[in-house]
Design an enzyme around this catalytic site. Sequence first.
Site: not given
Length: 493
Positions: A294, A306, A340, A375, A447
Amino acid sequence: MHPTRHAPALPLRRLCATLCVLSLSAPALGARTAAPVPAPAPEAVAAQLRDAALAGHDIAYAWVSELTSRFGPRPAGSVNERQAAEWAAARFKELGFENVHIESFPVTAWVRGAESAQIISPLTQPLVVAALGESPPTPAAGLEGEVVMFASFDALKGAPAGSLSGKIAMVARRMVRTQDGAGYGAAVVARIDGPGEAARRGAIAFLLRSVGTDSHRLAHTGTTRYVDGRVPVPAFALSGPDADQIERLAALGETVRVRLHSSASYVQDAHSQNVIADVRGRERPQEVVLLGAHLDSWDQGTGAVDDGTGMAIIIAAAKLIRDAPQRPRRTVRVVLFGSEEVAQPVAPYGAFGGHAYAGSHKAELATHVLVGESDSGADRVYRLELPQAVVQGEFAKTALRVLDPIGVFGTLRPPEDAGTDVGPSVEAGVPAFALNQDASGYFDIHHTADDTLDKIDQEQLDQNVAAWAALVWLAADSDVDFRTRAGTSPPQP
């Protein structure tokens, strides 16, 4: 994370010109009377691709370096995401890919805004938080309430209706560190569904111990689920140390009150996009081996791990295959999926790029022979998972012979979760494979604002490219039916 080996900052144009895989070079032209040299067997080509990737041509690192430097974070529906997609399409064309195009789809984008949190009782203390994706704003002056703590998401779901009226629910469960990342699935359900369950019991806001494995004072954001068209209450992730602080105060018998503020907002008419590029097959181009990653990222870091590395891995692998002396029999398709991480459904496209692709290519999915997604960062691939139809066939044996030298072993099972973006295609019947990466350290930065380029270990990145290039070549140059029967050996030329 692992120590980093920094690569020279070479532009991709120069890399494209210098990317020459000597071990794969076609035989030199000899005398006119020389006998033709037979093409190498597919297994030999796969091994050569593997070794070429390990030689460190740096195309993968160069891709993620330029992507994150030029565009930084790429939130779904943002200008950064759109311009990164346009850049990627241009780069694909420079690299010699075919059928390069962008497919747009509508999304409702989410914008973080400003956020803050403090303990206000028994004494004032600052807290490190991140608003969860799609969470609504608080009132302009913020909101405050007593924290009611739950050891697990199940404990929250067991609370009676109305028992949290005017209060702030907090789930304190810790994520467990595992090599395969299984601890994430067990913990993330509280982040996704916690705001809705808290609201059903009257809560005015939701707090969550960050879904991560680090002990740094960084909060891990992540998506939440709409309930009746919206996330019902403001929701925040706490850094691990701040969650610990609230837990200790509660253990001392204190009633903890917290003030929360968020100015998050929504963009209703935003668009995201998928970027598509092919290495066209020489014999059966309608049959597609699809590689996915993504393009979008969260807004706090630069989306290097990520999923900048995921893109870099599949692009570099496909580029090696494209530059082999002979194209594979089947088409290798690379899809950089949009939206995503965070966006909500806009009919008829679904919530993200994976839905949009499966919907737009519905008629073609019957000839998609295999699909895989990268991913999970860039640490080493250690395990191969294949569709059930081939796990005991010759294809699996061949793949493991090629991958064993780089430390990849196999399992006699299909992937339990092929990936978010390829999930809709898998649900439509496309068989999936997985090249599982060591996720032991992945969720330390997942994240967070710490997801930046310096976290990438290039040697491990190259090992990923080697595994993908070798496996995908074997699949794309074969006549194996991954849907219905144990695969045959890759055909000999």
